[in-house]
Design a protein around this motif. Structure first.
Motif, PDB file in Angstrom:
ATOM      1  N   LEU A  39       0.839  -1.209   0.000  1.00  0.00           N
ATOM      2  CA  LEU A  39       0.000   0.000   0.000  1.00  0.00           C
ATOM      3  C   LEU A  39       0.873   1.258   0.000  1.00  0.00           C
ATOM      4  CD1 LEU A  39      -2.767  -1.030   2.585  1.00  0.00           C
ATOM      5  CD2 LEU A  39      -2.821  -1.287   0.112  1.00  0.00           C
ATOM      6  N   SER A  45       0.173   7.281  -2.335  1.00  0.00           N
ATOM      7  CA  SER A  45       0.402   8.593  -2.946  1.00  0.00           C
ATOM      8  C   SER A  45      -0.938   9.277  -3.219  1.00  0.00           C
ATOM      9  CB  SER A  45       1.224   8.462  -4.225  1.00  0.00           C
ATOM     10  OG  SER A  45       0.543   7.638  -5.136  1.00  0.00           O
ATOM     11  N   CYS A  46      -1.982   8.498  -3.473  1.00  0.00           N
ATOM     12  CA  CYS A  46      -3.330   9.072  -3.634  1.00  0.00           C
ATOM     13  C   CYS A  46      -4.215   8.795  -2.424  1.00  0.00           C
ATOM     14  CB  CYS A  46      -4.016   8.486  -4.860  1.00  0.00           C
ATOM     15  SG  CYS A  46      -3.145   8.779  -6.385  1.00  0.00           S
ATOM     16  N   HIS A  47      -4.094   7.578  -1.861  1.00  0.00           N
ATOM     17  CA  HIS A  47      -4.943   7.208  -0.725  1.00  0.00           C
ATOM     18  C   HIS A  47      -4.302   7.656   0.584  1.00  0.00           C
ATOM     19  CE1 HIS A  47      -8.055   4.751  -2.770  1.00  0.00           C
ATOM     20  NE2 HIS A  47      -7.099   4.542  -3.656  1.00  0.00           N
ATOM     21  N   ILE A  52      -6.036  12.504  -3.649  1.00  0.00           N
ATOM     22  CA  ILE A  52      -7.218  12.646  -4.498  1.00  0.00           C
ATOM     23  C   ILE A  52      -8.199  11.481  -4.343  1.00  0.00           C
ATOM     24  CG2 ILE A  52      -6.076  14.049  -6.263  1.00  0.00           C
ATOM     25  CD1 ILE A  52      -5.845  11.537  -8.001  1.00  0.00           C
ATOM     26  N   ALA A  53      -7.803  10.419  -3.657  1.00  0.00           N
ATOM     27  CA  ALA A  53      -8.667   9.241  -3.534  1.00  0.00           C
ATOM     28  C   ALA A  53      -9.700   9.440  -2.425  1.00  0.00           C
ATOM     29  CB  ALA A  53      -7.820   8.012  -3.258  1.00  0.00           C
ATOM     30  N   PRO A  54     -10.818   8.693  -2.502  1.00  0.00           N
ATOM     31  CA  PRO A  54     -11.892   8.924  -1.522  1.00  0.00           C
ATOM     32  C   PRO A  54     -11.543   8.493  -0.094  1.00  0.00           C
ATOM     33  CG  PRO A  54     -12.498   7.185  -3.097  1.00  0.00           C
ATOM     34  CD  PRO A  54     -11.226   7.781  -3.575  1.00  0.00           C
ATOM     35  N   MET A  55     -10.617   7.560   0.080  1.00  0.00           N
ATOM     36  CA  MET A  55     -10.306   7.137   1.470  1.00  0.00           C
ATOM     37  C   MET A  55      -8.809   6.907   1.636  1.00  0.00           C
ATOM     38  SD  MET A  55     -11.185   4.437  -0.556  1.00  0.00           S
ATOM     39  CE  MET A  55     -10.809   2.715  -0.904  1.00  0.00           C
ATOM     40  N   LEU A  69     -13.156  -5.101  -1.197  1.00  0.00           N
ATOM     41  CA  LEU A  69     -13.210  -4.128  -2.292  1.00  0.00           C
ATOM     42  C   LEU A  69     -11.809  -3.962  -2.908  1.00  0.00           C
ATOM     43  CD1 LEU A  69     -15.386  -2.360  -3.588  1.00  0.00           C
ATOM     44  CD2 LEU A  69     -14.709  -0.501  -2.058  1.00  0.00           C
ATOM     45  N   THR A  74      -8.097  -4.565  -7.280  1.00  0.00           N
ATOM     46  CA  THR A  74      -6.721  -4.874  -7.690  1.00  0.00           C
ATOM     47  C   THR A  74      -6.713  -6.081  -8.637  1.00  0.00           C
ATOM     48  OG1 THR A  74      -6.385  -6.135  -5.650  1.00  0.00           O
ATOM     49  CG2 THR A  74      -5.573  -3.873  -5.680  1.00  0.00           C
ATOM     50  N   PRO A  81      -4.670   2.941 -10.839  1.00  0.00           N
ATOM     51  CA  PRO A  81      -5.062   3.258 -12.211  1.00  0.00           C
ATOM     52  C   PRO A  81      -3.878   3.145 -13.177  1.00  0.00           C
ATOM     53  CG  PRO A  81      -4.966   5.246 -10.851  1.00  0.00           C
ATOM     54  CD  PRO A  81      -4.760   4.093  -9.934  1.00  0.00           C
ATOM     55  N   LEU A  99       0.578  -3.028 -10.075  1.00  0.00           N
ATOM     56  CA  LEU A  99       0.975  -4.093  -9.154  1.00  0.00           C
ATOM     57  C   LEU A  99       1.549  -5.258  -9.954  1.00  0.00           C
ATOM     58  CD1 LEU A  99      -2.236  -4.173  -6.926  1.00  0.00           C
ATOM     59  CD2 LEU A  99       0.011  -3.324  -6.238  1.00  0.00           C
ATOM     60  N   ASN A 353     -12.381   8.172 -16.241  1.00  0.00           N
ATOM     61  CA  ASN A 353     -12.070   8.974 -15.063  1.00  0.00           C
ATOM     62  C   ASN A 353     -10.598   9.337 -14.988  1.00  0.00           C
ATOM     63  OD1 ASN A 353     -14.645   9.010 -13.928  1.00  0.00           O
ATOM     64  ND2 ASN A 353     -14.373   6.892 -13.263  1.00  0.00           N
TER      65      ASN A 353
HETATM   66  C1  HEC Z   1      -3.171   7.807  -8.782  1.00  0.00           C
HETATM   67  C2  HEC Z   1      -4.001   7.793  -7.604  1.00  0.00           C
HETATM   68  C3  HEC Z   1      -4.414   6.466  -7.025  1.00  0.00           C
HETATM   69  C4  HEC Z   1      -3.611   5.377  -6.756  1.00  0.00           C
HETATM   70  C5  HEC Z   1      -2.111   5.226  -6.954  1.00  0.00           C
HETATM   71  C6  HEC Z   1      -4.490   4.367  -6.210  1.00  0.00           C
HETATM   72  N1  HEC Z   1      -5.773   4.834  -6.137  1.00  0.00           N
HETATM   73 FE1  HEC Z   1      -7.420   3.819  -5.520  1.00  0.00          FE
HETATM   74  N2  HEC Z   1      -8.613   5.362  -6.050  1.00  0.00           N
HETATM   75  C7  HEC Z   1      -8.172   6.577  -6.497  1.00  0.00           C
HETATM   76  C8  HEC Z   1      -9.334   7.428  -6.789  1.00  0.00           C
HETATM   77  C9  HEC Z   1      -9.297   8.871  -7.291  1.00  0.00           C
HETATM   78  C10 HEC Z   1     -10.479   6.637  -6.536  1.00  0.00           C
HETATM   79  C11 HEC Z   1     -11.943   7.033  -6.730  1.00  0.00           C
HETATM   80  C12 HEC Z   1     -12.289   7.132  -8.185  1.00  0.00           C
HETATM   81  C13 HEC Z   1     -12.196   5.833  -8.915  1.00  0.00           C
HETATM   82  O1  HEC Z   1     -12.704   4.812  -8.418  1.00  0.00           O
HETATM   83  O2  HEC Z   1     -11.587   5.820 -10.012  1.00  0.00           O
HETATM   84  C14 HEC Z   1      -9.982   5.343  -6.076  1.00  0.00           C
HETATM   85  C15 HEC Z   1     -10.797   4.286  -5.730  1.00  0.00           C
HETATM   86  C16 HEC Z   1     -10.347   3.125  -5.131  1.00  0.00           C
HETATM   87  C17 HEC Z   1     -11.208   2.065  -4.651  1.00  0.00           C
HETATM   88  C18 HEC Z   1     -12.699   2.017  -4.769  1.00  0.00           C
HETATM   89  C19 HEC Z   1     -13.371   2.791  -3.709  1.00  0.00           C
HETATM   90  C20 HEC Z   1     -14.873   2.706  -3.881  1.00  0.00           C
HETATM   91  O3  HEC Z   1     -15.553   3.123  -2.932  1.00  0.00           O
HETATM   92  O4  HEC Z   1     -15.352   2.257  -4.927  1.00  0.00           O
HETATM   93  C21 HEC Z   1     -10.394   1.111  -4.086  1.00  0.00           C
HETATM   94  C22 HEC Z   1     -10.817  -0.177  -3.415  1.00  0.00           C
HETATM   95  C23 HEC Z   1      -9.038   1.558  -4.271  1.00  0.00           C
HETATM   96  N3  HEC Z   1      -9.038   2.775  -4.895  1.00  0.00           N
HETATM   97  C24 HEC Z   1      -7.929   0.859  -3.865  1.00  0.00           C
HETATM   98  C25 HEC Z   1      -6.630   1.170  -4.251  1.00  0.00           C
HETATM   99  C26 HEC Z   1      -5.475   0.357  -3.955  1.00  0.00           C
HETATM  100  C27 HEC Z   1      -5.510  -0.942  -3.151  1.00  0.00           C
HETATM  101  C28 HEC Z   1      -4.393   0.966  -4.522  1.00  0.00           C
HETATM  102  C29 HEC Z   1      -2.970   0.478  -4.564  1.00  0.00           C
HETATM  103  C30 HEC Z   1      -2.738  -0.919  -4.834  1.00  0.00           C
HETATM  104  C31 HEC Z   1      -4.875   2.190  -5.131  1.00  0.00           C
HETATM  105  N4  HEC Z   1      -6.233   2.284  -4.953  1.00  0.00           N
HETATM  106  C32 HEC Z   1      -4.069   3.114  -5.811  1.00  0.00           C
HETATM  107  C33 HEC Z   1      -6.873   6.975  -6.688  1.00  0.00           C
HETATM  108  C34 HEC Z   1      -5.770   6.110  -6.624  1.00  0.00           C
END
Ligand code: HEC
Length: 438
Positions: A39, A45-47, A52-55, A69, A74, A81, A99, A353
């Motif tokens: 993680l 970096s986003c989470h 910019i991520a929601p959580m 989820l 993943t 993304p 990954l 997106n």
């Molecule tokens: C470049 C930024 C970025 C990175 C790196 C990233 N995320 Fe995200 N993630 C987001 C954003 C923005 C959203 C919400 C918009 C979307 O779903 O595209 C999101 C949404 C999610 C969701 C869905 C949440 C929902 O309520 O539907 C999950 C689960 C998640 N990320 C897990 C991960 C995990 C695990 C990793 C690393 C292995 C990761 N993300 C890496 C930006 C990122």
């Protein structure tokens, strides 16, 4: 009726499954030891709380409720993304955050074992994150040399796409300068949520040409030109802003977008001059208005192609497909003058997106001879199988709204001369030879 025999079967099945789960849980990856490092490396970096991520996905308490989820997103390679086809074309990119198969398997094994925490003593040291209010490039390049600002705009709370296209005068450079890097920065925290994409284009004083200083989409906010390469920026003119906002349920009054510019020293002359990202159409026949042939039937598909000839040798730095909600695939192929054909990159899991510029690693950048054809192919899916399709009953045509379609690629490109081409190819062959001997 439950007989004694079937009851016995059920009981022994339950005992066996409990034993299996316990055994699995014993060797299952734990959050502290195996998952937290992934993680940190690929998600935080986003989470993170300012990201910019929601959580945030940092502490065990934050992460465990999302275990299944996370496993889902993943395993489908929706998160992180990075939507490139892993089996086709160049696989070495500077900004690769995808990954590995092993990391995806570890996350799945952990989630299936019930997301065990493990021993907190195994946790890696926590990382620090820059605030969303900071310039991301500042850590690497220091503060920007020059900042331009859009005029303020009131973003309403609810509604559809909004466009804001102010012209703002640009002055303050003493002489022409060579741009080394640019970063597009929506306001923080609300601007980051409502700015969907944007361009800041400089129209030099008294000229009709335009110099694109910065282009932004979620997932792409800055550009550093390759070593020895830069873009000429005239000292004055006006900035044509093209900002696409999308309301998110909260009013955002007086929103201002900034672009930071980093220049090379004043007397510096780059070996190569880049024009930054160039738009290549992936639609139509020559002479047809842009996008005129995008016509996707309800519950149907469409494939479009665009072919462009390079009139000089070139080095490609990045590939950024642009489609909307029905767009699924875009490939970029090179057809060399000798007829050989090579897929350079292919996105097979496009998600509207995200506007990701896939930036080639230095030793993997395509070096193309004059006369190469760049051939792009887009595939649209207007069926119910496309998870982000808002309505498969609609005919879909070209347009600026997200529910309409577009089909083009932005390609980071530097045109070079024959001598530079010969030199670049010789260096590439030498690198490959060293790799082969290692
Ligand atoms: C470049 C930024 C970025 C990175 C790196 C990233 N995320 Fe995200 N993630 C987001 C954003 C923005 C959203 C919400 C918009 C979307 O779903 O595209 C999101 C949404 C999610 C969701 C869905 C949440 C929902 O309520 O539907 C999950 C689960 C998640 N990320 C897990 C991960 C995990 C695990 C990793 C690393 C292995 C990761 N993300 C890496 C930006 C990122």
């Amino acid at each position: 009726m439950i007989t004694f025999k079937s009851l016995l079967k059920i009981v022994s099945f339950v005992i066996a499954s409990v034993m299996a789960t316990t055994l699995m849980a014993q060797d299952a990856p734990t959050f502290s030891k195996d998952i937290a490092p992934i993680l940190q490396q690929k998600c935080q970096s986003c989470h993170n709380p300012d990201g910019i991520a929601p959580m945030a996905l940092i502490s065990y308490e934050q992460v465990w409720p999302f275990a299944s989820l996370i496993q889902d997103r993943t395993s489908k390679r929706i998160m992180p993304p990075w939507h490139l086809d892993k089996g086709i074309g160049i696989q070495r990119y500077k900004n690769d955050i995808s990954l590995s198969d092993e990391q995806i398997a570890a996350i799945a094994a952990w989630a299936e074992a019930g997301a065990p925490e493990g021993d907190p003593a195994d946790l890696p040291a926590p990382l620090e994150f820059p605030s969303g209010a900071d310039w991301q490039l500042a850590e690497q390049l220091g503060p920007p040399d020059f900042v331009i600002k859009s005029n303020p705009y009131d973003v309403i709370a609810n509604g559809q796409d909004q466009w804001w296209e102010p012209r703002v005068s640009f002055e303050g450079l003493d002489s022409e300068r060579i741009l080394r890097a640019a970063e597009f920065k929506p306001s923080y925290p609300l601007g980051k949520k409502v700015v969907h994409h944007g361009h800041a284009v400089l129209i030099p004083e008294g000229e009709r040409r335009s110099v694109a200083l910065a282009r932004y989409g979620v997932g792409k906010s800055w550009e550093i030109y390759p070593e020895g390469t830069g873009m000429r920026v005239p000292p004055n003119g006006s900035i044509a802003w093209n900002l696409h906002y999308f309301p998110v349920g909260t009013e955002v009054p007086n929103d201002v977008v900034e672009v930071g510019l980093w220049f090379y020293p004043e007397d510096y002359q780059p070996e190569q001059e880049t024009v930054g990202e160039v738009l290549y159409r992936v639609d139509g026949l020559k002479g047809m208005a842009r996008g005129q042939d995008i016509v996707i039937p309800p519950h149907g598909y469409q494939v479009l192609q665009g072919t462009h000839r390079l009139e000089s040798p070139a080095v490609l730095h990045s590939f950024r497909p642009h489609l909307h909600m029905r767009g699924k695939v875009m490939s970029m192929e090179a057809i060399y003058p000798d007829g050989r054909k090579e897929v350079l990159s292919q996105v097979n899991n496009y998600d509207h997106n995200w506007q990701i510029a896939y930036m080639y690693a230095d030793d993997a950048k395509p070096i193309l001879p004059s006369g190469t054809l760049l051939q792009f192919t887009s595939v649209f899916d207007n069926t119910a199988n496309n998870p982000i399709n808002p309505d498969p009953e609609q005919w879909v045509v070209f347009g600026r709204r997200g529910v309409d379609e577009m089909s083009h690629a932005w390609v980071g490109i530097t045109h070079i001369n024959e001598e530079q081409y010969a030199q670049a190819m010789a260096e590439r062959r030498a690198q490959q030879e060293t790799l082969r001997l290692e």
